[in-house]
Motif scaffolding. Structure first.
Motif, PDB file in Angstrom:
ATOM      1  N   ILE A  44      43.299  36.425  38.496  1.00 49.92           N
ATOM      2  CA  ILE A  44      42.383  35.290  38.604  1.00 49.92           C
ATOM      3  C   ILE A  44      41.622  35.214  37.293  1.00 49.92           C
ATOM      4  CG2 ILE A  44      40.438  34.281  39.844  1.00 49.92           C
ATOM      5  CD1 ILE A  44      41.289  35.958  42.283  1.00 49.92           C
ATOM      6  N   GLY A  45      41.700  34.071  36.646  1.00 50.30           N
ATOM      7  CA  GLY A  45      40.991  33.884  35.386  1.00 50.30           C
ATOM      8  C   GLY A  45      39.600  33.334  35.631  1.00 50.30           C
ATOM      9  N   PHE A  46      38.636  33.935  34.976  1.00 50.50           N
ATOM     10  CA  PHE A  46      37.253  33.492  35.117  1.00 50.50           C
ATOM     11  C   PHE A  46      36.753  32.866  33.822  1.00 50.50           C
ATOM     12  CE2 PHE A  46      37.611  36.768  38.396  1.00 50.50           C
ATOM     13  CZ  PHE A  46      37.123  36.055  39.484  1.00 50.50           C
ATOM     14  N   LYS A  47      37.660  32.208  33.099  1.00 52.81           N
ATOM     15  CA  LYS A  47      37.334  31.645  31.794  1.00 52.81           C
ATOM     16  C   LYS A  47      36.101  30.743  31.841  1.00 52.81           C
ATOM     17  CE  LYS A  47      39.309  28.916  28.058  1.00 52.81           C
ATOM     18  NZ  LYS A  47      40.428  28.133  27.615  1.00 52.81           N
ATOM     19  N   GLU A  48      36.022  29.871  32.808  1.00 49.39           N
ATOM     20  CA  GLU A  48      34.903  28.927  32.905  1.00 49.39           C
ATOM     21  C   GLU A  48      33.860  29.359  33.932  1.00 49.39           C
ATOM     22  OE1 GLU A  48      34.509  26.280  30.893  1.00 49.39           O
ATOM     23  OE2 GLU A  48      36.336  26.899  29.846  1.00 49.39           O
ATOM     24  N   ALA A  49      33.955  30.601  34.395  1.00 50.61           N
ATOM     25  CA  ALA A  49      33.083  31.055  35.484  1.00 50.61           C
ATOM     26  C   ALA A  49      31.605  31.037  35.107  1.00 50.61           C
ATOM     27  CB  ALA A  49      33.496  32.450  35.926  1.00 50.61           C
ATOM     28  N   PHE A  50      31.276  31.354  33.883  1.00 49.64           N
ATOM     29  CA  PHE A  50      29.869  31.381  33.484  1.00 49.64           C
ATOM     30  C   PHE A  50      29.222  30.008  33.644  1.00 49.64           C
ATOM     31  CE2 PHE A  50      30.592  35.535  32.230  1.00 49.64           C
ATOM     32  CZ  PHE A  50      29.495  36.119  31.612  1.00 49.64           C
ATOM     33  N   HIS A  51      30.019  28.949  33.551  1.00 48.92           N
ATOM     34  CA  HIS A  51      29.475  27.597  33.650  1.00 48.92           C
ATOM     35  C   HIS A  51      29.270  27.147  35.091  1.00 48.92           C
ATOM     36  CE1 HIS A  51      30.186  27.340  29.416  1.00 48.92           C
ATOM     37  NE2 HIS A  51      31.486  27.493  29.572  1.00 48.92           N
ATOM     38  N   ARG A  52      29.873  27.838  36.042  1.00 50.54           N
ATOM     39  CA  ARG A  52      29.823  27.419  37.441  1.00 50.54           C
ATOM     40  C   ARG A  52      29.042  28.400  38.311  1.00 50.54           C
ATOM     41  NH1 ARG A  52      34.336  25.744  35.074  1.00 50.54           N
ATOM     42  NH2 ARG A  52      35.152  23.703  35.552  1.00 50.54           N
ATOM     43  N   PHE A  53      28.266  29.186  37.730  1.00 52.21           N
ATOM     44  CA  PHE A  53      27.504  30.256  38.338  1.00 52.21           C
ATOM     45  C   PHE A  53      26.306  29.663  39.086  1.00 52.21           C
ATOM     46  CE2 PHE A  53      24.806  33.979  38.003  1.00 52.21           C
ATOM     47  CZ  PHE A  53      25.663  35.042  37.872  1.00 52.21           C
ATOM     48  N   SER A  54      26.279  29.765  40.402  1.00 54.64           N
ATOM     49  CA  SER A  54      25.191  29.198  41.206  1.00 54.64           C
ATOM     50  C   SER A  54      23.962  30.106  41.149  1.00 54.64           C
ATOM     51  CB  SER A  54      25.644  29.048  42.661  1.00 54.64           C
ATOM     52  OG  SER A  54      24.543  28.852  43.502  1.00 54.64           O
ATOM     53  N   HIS A  55      22.841  29.550  40.706  1.00 53.05           N
ATOM     54  CA  HIS A  55      21.615  30.334  40.625  1.00 53.05           C
ATOM     55  C   HIS A  55      21.128  30.757  42.006  1.00 53.05           C
ATOM     56  CE1 HIS A  55      20.695  28.275  36.525  1.00 53.05           C
ATOM     57  NE2 HIS A  55      21.627  29.209  36.430  1.00 53.05           N
ATOM     58  N   SER A  56      21.148  29.846  42.962  1.00 50.54           N
ATOM     59  CA  SER A  56      20.642  30.197  44.298  1.00 50.54           C
ATOM     60  C   SER A  56      21.497  31.290  44.936  1.00 50.54           C
ATOM     61  CB  SER A  56      20.568  28.956  45.191  1.00 50.54           C
ATOM     62  OG  SER A  56      21.838  28.396  45.368  1.00 50.54           O
ATOM     63  N   CYS A  57      22.790  31.246  44.719  1.00 50.62           N
ATOM     64  CA  CYS A  57      23.676  32.297  45.240  1.00 50.62           C
ATOM     65  C   CYS A  57      23.351  33.631  44.564  1.00 50.62           C
ATOM     66  CB  CYS A  57      25.130  31.908  45.014  1.00 50.62           C
ATOM     67  SG  CYS A  57      26.314  33.059  45.735  1.00 50.62           S
ATOM     68  N   LEU A  58      23.111  33.621  43.272  1.00 58.05           N
ATOM     69  CA  LEU A  58      22.749  34.841  42.547  1.00 58.05           C
ATOM     70  C   LEU A  58      21.478  35.444  43.115  1.00 58.05           C
ATOM     71  CD1 LEU A  58      22.907  36.892  40.211  1.00 58.05           C
ATOM     72  CD2 LEU A  58      21.617  35.236  38.843  1.00 58.05           C
ATOM     73  N   TYR A  59      20.452  34.628  43.350  1.00 57.82           N
ATOM     74  CA  TYR A  59      19.187  35.138  43.870  1.00 57.82           C
ATOM     75  C   TYR A  59      19.389  35.776  45.249  1.00 57.82           C
ATOM     76  CZ  TYR A  59      17.594  31.864  40.271  1.00 57.82           C
ATOM     77  OH  TYR A  59      17.433  31.159  39.102  1.00 57.82           O
ATOM     78  N   THR A  60      20.222  35.161  46.071  1.00 58.89           N
ATOM     79  CA  THR A  60      20.524  35.713  47.395  1.00 58.89           C
ATOM     80  C   THR A  60      21.220  37.062  47.263  1.00 58.89           C
ATOM     81  OG1 THR A  60      20.697  33.505  48.351  1.00 58.89           O
ATOM     82  CG2 THR A  60      21.763  35.301  49.557  1.00 58.89           C
ATOM     83  N   ILE A  61      22.195  37.147  46.365  1.00 58.48           N
ATOM     84  CA  ILE A  61      22.939  38.391  46.150  1.00 58.48           C
ATOM     85  C   ILE A  61      22.002  39.492  45.666  1.00 58.48           C
ATOM     86  CG2 ILE A  61      24.680  39.496  44.675  1.00 58.48           C
ATOM     87  CD1 ILE A  61      26.258  36.812  44.872  1.00 58.48           C
ATOM     88  N   LEU A  62      21.125  39.173  44.723  1.00 65.05           N
ATOM     89  CA  LEU A  62      20.190  40.173  44.206  1.00 65.05           C
ATOM     90  C   LEU A  62      19.312  40.728  45.325  1.00 65.05           C
ATOM     91  CD1 LEU A  62      19.065  38.548  40.828  1.00 65.05           C
ATOM     92  CD2 LEU A  62      20.586  40.508  41.142  1.00 65.05           C
ATOM     93  N   ARG A  63      18.814  39.845  46.179  1.00 61.66           N
ATOM     94  CA  ARG A  63      17.963  40.292  47.293  1.00 61.66           C
ATOM     95  C   ARG A  63      18.763  41.140  48.282  1.00 61.66           C
ATOM     96  NH1 ARG A  63      15.766  35.184  46.121  1.00 61.66           N
ATOM     97  NH2 ARG A  63      13.621  35.409  45.408  1.00 61.66           N
ATOM     98  N   GLU A  64      20.002  40.734  48.560  1.00 60.78           N
ATOM     99  CA  GLU A  64      20.832  41.501  49.499  1.00 60.78           C
ATOM    100  C   GLU A  64      21.152  42.890  48.968  1.00 60.78           C
ATOM    101  OE1 GLU A  64      24.245  39.288  50.798  1.00 60.78           O
ATOM    102  OE2 GLU A  64      22.996  37.754  51.735  1.00 60.78           O
ATOM    103  N   TYR A  65      21.222  43.048  47.662  1.00 59.09           N
ATOM    104  CA  TYR A  65      21.466  44.360  47.085  1.00 59.09           C
ATOM    105  C   TYR A  65      20.185  45.181  46.944  1.00 59.09           C
ATOM    106  CZ  TYR A  65      26.339  43.296  46.086  1.00 59.09           C
ATOM    107  OH  TYR A  65      27.665  42.996  46.206  1.00 59.09           O
ATOM    108  N   GLY A  66      19.074  44.626  47.367  1.00 53.47           N
ATOM    109  CA  GLY A  66      17.825  45.381  47.388  1.00 53.47           C
ATOM    110  C   GLY A  66      17.023  45.362  46.108  1.00 53.47           C
ATOM    111  N   PHE A  67      17.306  44.426  45.217  1.00 57.71           N
ATOM    112  CA  PHE A  67      16.472  44.324  44.026  1.00 57.71           C
ATOM    113  C   PHE A  67      15.089  43.848  44.454  1.00 57.71           C
ATOM    114  CE2 PHE A  67      20.631  44.308  42.119  1.00 57.71           C
ATOM    115  CZ  PHE A  67      20.449  44.992  40.938  1.00 57.71           C
TER     116      PHE A  67
END
Length: 144
Positions: A44-67
């Motif tokens: 799976i190529g993530f060439k354009e992945a940095f451009h499609r990175f959802s901020h709200s999803c990131l914040y949820t992931i960070l909280r779920e990992y206990g940050f």
């Protein structure tokens, strides 16, 4: 990061390098050839992945990992009201809001991206069969 990331994640995890990832792939291919077993390798190529990175999803992931909430707020602050402008022939455009993506060149971008990718790796590890090679402790399902 080593406590959070899947062992199959070779980026951002101390002791896991791209060389181990390449060796694991090579070992799987050699094993399946020697034992005449079928295997499906999916890339799976993530060439354009940095451009499609959802901020709200990131914040949820960070909280779920206990940050901590303080850490999450600081990350949100980095991306809140982020904007870019274009400079064409000396004329600057109006600010263009950045609603998704991580900042290229930011020292945190790689770590944020691997954290963002980790739930996908966990799901794949859980659902796929993988290959168990003699001499390696566990089965190999995903290499990232």
């Amino acid at each position: 990061m080593s406590d959070i990331l899947q062992p199959s994640q070779h980026c951002g995890s101390h002791g896991n390098t791209i060389f181990e990832a390449v060796v694991a792939i090579r070992d799987i291919v050699a094993y399946t050839e020697v034992y005449n077993e079928s295997v499906c390798l999916l890339t799976i190529g993530f060439k354009e992945a940095f451009h499609r990175f959802s901020h709200s999803c990131l914040y949820t992931i960070l909280r779920e990992y206990g940050f901590s909430e303080e850490f999450c707020k600081r990350i949100q602050w980095l991306y809140a009201n982020a904007a870019s402008t274009l400079n064409i022939n000396g004329n600057r455009s109006q600010p263009i809001p950045i609603l998704c993506s991580v900042r290229k060149g930011c020292p945190l971008s790689m770590s944020l991206f691997v954290l963002y990718l980790n739930p996908l790796l966990k799901a794949l590890e859980k659902k796929l069969t993988g290959v168990k090679i003699e001499g390696r402790g566990t089965k190999t399902t995903v290499i990232a």
